[in-house]
Design a protein around this motif. Structure first.
Motif, PDB file in Angstrom:
ATOM      1  N   MET A  77       0.870  -1.172   0.000  1.00  0.00           N
ATOM      2  CA  MET A  77       0.000   0.000   0.000  1.00  0.00           C
ATOM      3  C   MET A  77       0.910   1.226   0.000  1.00  0.00           C
ATOM      4  O   MET A  77       1.691   1.431   0.925  1.00  0.00           O
ATOM      5  CB  MET A  77      -0.894   0.019   1.238  1.00  0.00           C
ATOM      6  N   VAL A  78       0.841   2.023  -1.066  1.00  0.00           N
ATOM      7  CA  VAL A  78       1.646   3.245  -1.150  1.00  0.00           C
ATOM      8  C   VAL A  78       0.812   4.399  -0.600  1.00  0.00           C
ATOM      9  O   VAL A  78      -0.305   4.635  -1.052  1.00  0.00           O
ATOM     10  CB  VAL A  78       2.082   3.530  -2.601  1.00  0.00           C
ATOM     11  N   PHE A  79       1.367   5.115   0.375  1.00  0.00           N
ATOM     12  CA  PHE A  79       0.693   6.248   0.995  1.00  0.00           C
ATOM     13  C   PHE A  79       1.218   7.551   0.405  1.00  0.00           C
ATOM     14  O   PHE A  79       2.430   7.733   0.260  1.00  0.00           O
ATOM     15  CB  PHE A  79       0.925   6.255   2.512  1.00  0.00           C
ATOM     16  N   LEU A  80       0.299   8.445   0.076  1.00  0.00           N
ATOM     17  CA  LEU A  80       0.649   9.804  -0.337  1.00  0.00           C
ATOM     18  C   LEU A  80       0.262  10.734   0.800  1.00  0.00           C
ATOM     19  O   LEU A  80      -0.876  10.729   1.264  1.00  0.00           O
ATOM     20  CB  LEU A  80      -0.097  10.197  -1.611  1.00  0.00           C
ATOM     21  N   SER A  81       1.232  11.538   1.242  1.00  0.00           N
ATOM     22  CA  SER A  81       1.026  12.375   2.417  1.00  0.00           C
ATOM     23  C   SER A  81       1.370  13.828   2.105  1.00  0.00           C
ATOM     24  O   SER A  81       2.304  14.109   1.352  1.00  0.00           O
ATOM     25  CB  SER A  81       1.895  11.868   3.573  1.00  0.00           C
ATOM     26  N   GLY A  82       0.629  14.771   2.700  1.00  0.00           N
ATOM     27  CA  GLY A  82       0.867  16.191   2.465  1.00  0.00           C
ATOM     28  C   GLY A  82       0.160  16.673   1.209  1.00  0.00           C
ATOM     29  O   GLY A  82      -0.132  15.897   0.292  1.00  0.00           O
ATOM     30  N   PHE A  83      -0.116  17.976   1.149  1.00  0.00           N
ATOM     31  CA  PHE A  83      -0.914  18.528   0.054  1.00  0.00           C
ATOM     32  C   PHE A  83      -0.294  18.270  -1.317  1.00  0.00           C
ATOM     33  O   PHE A  83      -0.980  17.848  -2.248  1.00  0.00           O
ATOM     34  CB  PHE A  83      -1.107  20.035   0.254  1.00  0.00           C
ATOM     35  N   ASP A  84       1.000  18.529  -1.468  1.00  0.00           N
ATOM     36  CA  ASP A  84       1.623  18.425  -2.786  1.00  0.00           C
ATOM     37  C   ASP A  84       1.541  17.008  -3.344  1.00  0.00           C
ATOM     38  O   ASP A  84       1.180  16.802  -4.512  1.00  0.00           O
ATOM     39  CB  ASP A  84       3.084  18.885  -2.715  1.00  0.00           C
ATOM     40  N   ALA A  85       1.880  16.022  -2.514  1.00  0.00           N
ATOM     41  CA  ALA A  85       1.865  14.626  -2.981  1.00  0.00           C
ATOM     42  C   ALA A  85       0.443  14.149  -3.255  1.00  0.00           C
ATOM     43  O   ALA A  85       0.179  13.469  -4.257  1.00  0.00           O
ATOM     44  CB  ALA A  85       2.545  13.722  -1.953  1.00  0.00           C
ATOM     45  N   VAL A  86      -0.485  14.506  -2.370  1.00  0.00           N
ATOM     46  CA  VAL A  86      -1.881  14.067  -2.554  1.00  0.00           C
ATOM     47  C   VAL A  86      -2.487  14.710  -3.798  1.00  0.00           C
ATOM     48  O   VAL A  86      -3.164  14.039  -4.587  1.00  0.00           O
ATOM     49  CB  VAL A  86      -2.715  14.393  -1.297  1.00  0.00           C
ATOM     50  N   LYS A 428      -7.242  26.176  -1.401  1.00  0.00           N
ATOM     51  CA  LYS A 428      -7.066  25.013  -2.279  1.00  0.00           C
ATOM     52  C   LYS A 428      -6.601  23.798  -1.482  1.00  0.00           C
ATOM     53  O   LYS A 428      -6.789  22.651  -1.889  1.00  0.00           O
ATOM     54  CB  LYS A 428      -6.065  25.327  -3.393  1.00  0.00           C
ATOM     55  N   GLU A 429      -5.975  24.048  -0.322  1.00  0.00           N
ATOM     56  CA  GLU A 429      -5.476  22.946   0.510  1.00  0.00           C
ATOM     57  C   GLU A 429      -6.584  22.286   1.327  1.00  0.00           C
ATOM     58  O   GLU A 429      -6.337  21.261   1.969  1.00  0.00           O
ATOM     59  CB  GLU A 429      -4.394  23.463   1.481  1.00  0.00           C
TER      60      GLU A 429
END
Length: 496
Positions: A77-86, A428-429
Motif C-alpha cells: 500500500m503506497v501512501f501519499l502524504s501532504g498537500f503536494d503529494a496528494v 485550495k489545501e
C-alpha cells in the motif's frame, strides 16, 4: 542423525535469510517504508505504536517521505502524504489512479456493485446516474434545504427537551443526519425512538468498528479464503451488510407496489424509472439494475452518515470548549441576519461562521485515511515507479494538517480561512471532501447540513461542558473513523 540435525539447524536460517534478501530485492523499486518481513509485512510498525491513530501515517511520512510503502502482509500500500503529494496523485495522475482499490473484504461486501467500490464502465454509469438523481431531487436547491431545516428543527426540539441538563447528543445527531439521507433515498424519516432505527444504528456501528484496525479485518484481507471458513467477528460484519441490503430490497419492493405516476419522490423512484428506460434500450452493457440500486443506496448512506455525524459531534465539543467562538458567531448572525430565518445562501454573508465550520472539519477531520485507489498502469511519481495494480492511499488528514500550508495546523484557528479584513478565503489545501473524479458525491448536501444544523442550534442554545468538567478532551478516540471520546454536553437556552 545428530549431524543431520546440526546441518538443518545451520542450513534453515541461511535459506530463510536468502529468501528474505530475495524478497527485499524484488521490492526495491517501491518507495521506502517500514521494513517488510515475510507474512506480516510492515504491520509490526502498527503493533509497535500500539495500534492506529490519526497520526500513525503522518509520523511514518515524516520518517520515510511523503510517498512511502507499507506492506500489508504480502501486498503493498503506497501512501501519499501532504498537500503536494496528494494533489499530484488525485489530480495530476487522476486517470492512472482512478480505480478504487477493492480489497478482499470490501469486494465481498460490495459484490462488485454500487457506486463506491466499482470501476470502469459500471462505476461511470452508476456515478452519473446518482449525480443526475441528486440534481433531480433538489440537492443544492430549496427543496433539499427544506428537508434539512425540518431535521434541524427536530434537533432543536429534542435538545430543548433536555432542559439544560447534561446529555449525550450522539443518537440525536445520528438520527438527524440519517433522516436527511433516508428522505432522499426512501422518501421518509425515522423517529429517534423507533426500535428499528436503533437496531439499524447498532448494526452500522458494529460494521464500522470492525473495519480498518481490527485484527479480524486485517486477517481477512491477508487470508480471505481461510477466513471465509473460520468463525469470528468478520462473519458478523458480513452478515450485517447483508441485513442492510435486505432493508433496501424491501423498500424497493414497496416502491414498486406504490409506483408513482408523478415526479420521482426519492432516489428509489428515480432509479426504477431509469431501469425501465434501460430495458427499452436493450443495452447488454447496462449496469442499471436492482442489485446496483441496493448497493448504491448502501454506499451513499455509509458515506454520508459517518462523516457528517462525526463532524457534528466534534463541532458541539469544540464550541463548548470555546464560548468566545460561540459568542462571535451569534454576534455575526445578529448583525447580518437579525431575527430573519437563516438560509444556506447566508453563508456568503457570514464569513466568520463559514470559517469556523471549515476549521472544525480541518482541525478534526473524521477519517483515518481516504479509501484506497489502485494504479491502472505504472505510475512515475516523485522519482519512484509505482507498479500497475498497487493500492494507493491518499492521506487527506495529512493535507489538512500540513505545516507547509497551515499556520497553526494542530490548533483550532478559524483565521486559517479569513483574510486580514475578515473575509472568507477558500483554500485550495482544504480537501475535506476529496478532489478529482472520485470526489464526494454528497458534498453539497454535507455543506448544507453542517451550516444549517449548526447555525440553527447556536441561535437557540449556548453549549458548555457539564458542571465539574472544565473542558472536554480534544484527543480523538481510535476507530475506523476518528470521533471524539463519548461526552455529555449542556445545551443552555439563550432566552434564559
Amino acid at each position: 542423525m545428530a549431524e543431520i540435525q546440526l546441518s538443518l539447524s545451520v542450513l534453515l536460517p541461511i535459506l530463510l535469510l536468502l529468501y528474505f534478501l530475495k524478497l527485499l530485492w524484488s521490492r526495491r523499486h517501491y518507495p521506502p517504508g517500514p521494513l517488510a518481513f515475510p507474512i506480516i509485512g510492515g504491520l509490526w510498525r502498527i503493533a509497535f505504536e500500539k495500534g492506529i491513530d490519526g497520526m500513525t501515517a503522518i509520523k511514518a511520512a515524516k520518517q520515510y517521505g511523503n510517498v512511502f510503502t507499507l506492506w500489508l502482509g504480502h501486498f503493498p500500500m503506497v501512501f501519499l502524504s501532504g498537500f503536494d503529494a496528494v494533489k499530484e496523485g488525485m489530480v495530476d495522475h487522476s486517470e492512472e489512479l482512478l480505480d478504487r482499490g477493492v480489497t478482499p473484504f470490501f469486494e465481498k461486501i460490495s459484490e462488485g456493485k454500487g457506486v463506491g467500490f466499482t470501476n470502469g464502465h459500471a462505476w461511470k454509469q452508476q456515478r452519473r446516474l446518482v449525480q443526475m438523481a441528486l440534481v433531480k431531487l433538489g440537492v443544492g436547491k430549496r427543496t433539499m434545504e427544506d428537508k434539512i431545516e425540518d431535521e434541524a428543527q427536530q434537533l432543536v426540539e429534542i435538545f430543548a427537551s433536555q432542559q439544560g441538563k447534561p446529555f449525550d447528543p450522539e443518537l440525536f445527531i445520528t438520527n438527524a443526519v440519517s433522516n436527511v439521507t433516508f428522505s432522499l433515498m426512501y422518501g421518509y424519516r425515522w423517529s429517534v425512538e423507533d426500535p428499528n432505527f436503533k437496531k439499524l444504528i447498532k448494526t452500522i456501528e458494529y460494521t464500522l468498528s470492525f473495519g480498518l484496525i481490527s485484527i479480524s479485518y486485517i486477517l481477512y484481507e491477508l487470508f480471505p479464503s481461510l477466513m471465509d471458513r473460520l468463525p469470528g467477528p468478520h462473519k458478523k460484519a458480513l452478515e450485517t451488510s447483508q441485513m442492510l441490503l435486505s432493508l433496501s430490497k424491501e423498500e424497493i419492493r414497496k416502491h414498486r407496489e406504490q409506483e408513482s405516476t408523478q415526479e420521482p419522490r426519492d432516489f428509489i423512484d428515480y432509479y426504477l424509472r431509469e431501469m425501465e428506460k434501460e430495458k427499452n434500450k436493450n443495452d447488454p452493457t447496462s449496469t442499471v439494475d436492482e442489485e446496483n440500486l441496493m448497493h448504491s443506496i448502501l454506499d451513499i448512506y455509509f458515506a454520508g452518515l459517518e462523516n457528517i455525524t462525526t463532524v457534528m459531534k466534534w463541532a458541539l465539543l469544540i464550541l463548548a470548549n470555546r464560548p468566545d467562538v460561540q459568542d462571535k458567531i451569534i454576534k455575526e448572525i445578529e448583525d447580518v441576519v437579525g431575527s430573519s430565518n437563516i438560509c444556506y445562501d447566508d453563508h456568503k454573508r457570514l464569513p466568520y461562521t463559514h470559517a469556523v465550520i471549515h476549521e472544525i472539519q480541518r482541525y478534526r477531520y473524521p477519517m483515518l485515511v481516504g479509501i484506497a485507489r489502485q494504479a491502472t498502469r505504472d505510475v512515475h511519481m516523485r522519482g519512484y515507479i509505482i507498479p500497475k495494480g498497487t493500492y494507493i492511499a491518499h492521506n487527506l488528514r495529512s493535507v489538512l494538517l500540513d505545516d507547509e500550508y497551515w499556520e497553526t495546523p494542530h490548533k483550532f484557528n478559524p483565521n486559517h480561512f479569513l483574510d486580514k479584513d475578515g473575509n472568507f478565503v477558500a483554500r485550495k489545501e482544504f480537501l475535506g471532501f476529496g478532489t478529482g473524479p472520485r470526489s464526494c458525491l454528497g458534498e453539497n448536501v454535507a455543506r448544507m447540513e453542517l451550516f444549517i444544523f449548526l447555525t440553527r442550534l447556536l441561535r437557540v442554545f449556548h453549549f458548555q461542558p457539564p458542571p465539574g468538567v472544565k473542558e472536554f478532551t480534544e484527543e480523538p478516540a481510535r476507530g475506523a473513523s476518528l470521533p471524539p471520546h463519548p461526552y455529555k454536553v449542556c445545551a443552555i437556552p439563550r432566552n434564559s
